[in-house]
Design a protein around this motif. Structure first.
Motif, PDB file in Angstrom:
ATOM      1  N   ARG A 141       0.812  -1.216   0.000  1.00  0.00           N
ATOM      2  CA  ARG A 141       0.000   0.000   0.000  1.00  0.00           C
ATOM      3  C   ARG A 141       0.848   1.270   0.000  1.00  0.00           C
ATOM      4  N   ARG A 142       1.988   1.246   0.693  1.00  0.00           N
ATOM      5  CA  ARG A 142       2.813   2.452   0.735  1.00  0.00           C
ATOM      6  C   ARG A 142       3.455   2.721  -0.625  1.00  0.00           C
ATOM      7  N   VAL A 173      -2.290   4.917   9.330  1.00  0.00           N
ATOM      8  CA  VAL A 173      -2.187   5.644   8.069  1.00  0.00           C
ATOM      9  C   VAL A 173      -1.227   6.828   8.188  1.00  0.00           C
ATOM     10  N   GLY A 174      -1.153   7.428   9.377  1.00  0.00           N
ATOM     11  CA  GLY A 174      -0.232   8.540   9.563  1.00  0.00           C
ATOM     12  C   GLY A 174       1.219   8.122   9.479  1.00  0.00           C
ATOM     13  N   GLU A 175       1.476   6.832   9.686  1.00  0.00           N
ATOM     14  CA  GLU A 175       2.849   6.324   9.627  1.00  0.00           C
ATOM     15  C   GLU A 175       3.237   5.923   8.213  1.00  0.00           C
ATOM     16  N   PRO A 188       4.275  10.001   1.360  1.00  0.00           N
ATOM     17  CA  PRO A 188       3.572  10.217   0.087  1.00  0.00           C
ATOM     18  C   PRO A 188       2.519  11.317   0.163  1.00  0.00           C
ATOM     19  N   LEU A 189       1.773  11.374   1.277  1.00  0.00           N
ATOM     20  CA  LEU A 189       0.732  12.386   1.384  1.00  0.00           C
ATOM     21  C   LEU A 189       1.326  13.777   1.575  1.00  0.00           C
ATOM     22  N   ARG A 190       2.453  13.860   2.264  1.00  0.00           N
ATOM     23  CA  ARG A 190       3.106  15.156   2.392  1.00  0.00           C
ATOM     24  C   ARG A 190       3.579  15.640   1.025  1.00  0.00           C
ATOM     25  N   THR A 191       4.046  14.707   0.203  1.00  0.00           N
ATOM     26  CA  THR A 191       4.436  15.060  -1.156  1.00  0.00           C
ATOM     27  C   THR A 191       3.232  15.541  -1.957  1.00  0.00           C
TER      28      THR A 191
END
Length: 308
Positions: A220-221, A243-245, A250-253
């Motif tokens: 998933r990552r 999910v925060g880990e 990717p989400l910060r990107t």
């Protein structure tokens, strides 16, 4: 003259598209830079990697961080930046060439991991073999009720949706979207399409507007990171646990366009097509999104119907 990634970054953070009267970023980059939205996101990713590594090294590393290098490094950016910072501090007052040599060594080691690291990585070949045996813990079918909340945030048809881990006739994600009037394009490992081999150019040629699926859990990552690199708006149904880990980098990107469609009840999945969902799911799920939630909102609540 400034590098292209710098110009695109300045335009993005400065919201140049709005200042010039463009309603969408995609329209702005197509007109002003003659590039696709996916291409612009690749350049934004390159800029992020160059900025982070230059800060860690204490010198400009843009000459050795090409777009290809940036794509390979971005999923590991935090760890690579930390290693570059440590190695640079060890060098002390060395000239720029020596520092760049060390940075290049770190980048090459990350991009070409040793055999042990490769063996520990989730393998698409292993997934294929496991799915063929019908016992993969990654192969869980999504119920219709889990897809229903997604319809509230998707732009209305006509829209081409890429169901990129789904087979038509064996996917409720495809069924619900097509019933709602969406044009759905399917691809799946079981039918010979490996998601990780798709490039931004290939996806652009497909003419898809958004990507939607329930990705294999064990990758998933990597899945999320590759999807971010492709530059498409997307929605992935994933466990909310941790999910925060695993999704943090990717989400910060993905930036301010990333967010979560939080569901009000747990989703029960089926491990075999046509079977009843397994009861009492041990975790909650939600749709991790990019470019789909209302402007300025990164958390939206969705209601899962009892039936759909």
């Amino acid at each position: 003259m400034s590098a292209l990634h710098i110009l695109v970054h300045r335009a993005y953070v400065g919201k140049a598209h709005l200042a010039l009267g463009y309603a969408r970023w995609a329209d702005y980059v197509a007109s002003e830079f003659e590039m696709s939205r996916a291409r612009s996101y690749q350049l934004l990713g390159q800029h992020e990697v160059i900025t982070a590594l230059s800060r860690a090294a204490g010198t400009d590393v843009s000459d050795i961080v090409t777009e290809k290098v940036a794509r390979d490094i971005k999923p590991h950016l935090a760890a690579v930046s930390a290693e570059v910072a440590d190695r640079s501090r060890e060098l002390g007052d060395q000239d720029q060439d020596q520092i760049l040599t060390v940075v290049a060594e770190v980048l090459n080691a990350t991009r070409r991991p040793d055999a042990d690291r490769l063996n520990r990585m989730p393998s698409m070949a292993k997934l294929r073999a496991s799915q063929a045996r019908g016992n993969s813990t990654d192969l869980w079918y999504t119920p219709r009720t889990a897809v229903a909340p997604l319809l509230a945030i998707l732009p209305p048809p006509p829209l081409r949706v890429w169901a990129h881990a789904d087979v038509r006739g064996r996917s409720h994600i495809v069924d619900v979207l097509e019933e709602a009037g969406y044009d759905v394009v399917c691809s799946d490992l079981s039918t010979g399409q490996d998601f990780f081999t798709f490039t931004a150019a290939e996806v652009e040629a497909m003419g898809v507007d958004v990507a939607v699926t329930n990705p294999p859990y064990s990758v998933r990552r990597r899945w999320l990171a590759h999807l971010v690199d492709l530059g498409l708006p997307f929605a992935l149904l994933v466990p909310e646990t941790g999910v925060g880990e695993w999704a943090f980098e990717p989400l910060r990107t993905a930036g301010a366009e990333a967010g979560l469609l939080l569901l009000n009840r747990r989703i029960a999945f089926s491990q075999r097509w046509g079977e009843r969902p397994v009861g009492n799911p041990p975790f909650s799920s939600g749709w991790v999104c990019r470019g789909l939630l209302p402007a300025g909102q990164q958390l939206v609540f969705g209601e899962v119907p009892a039936t759909y």
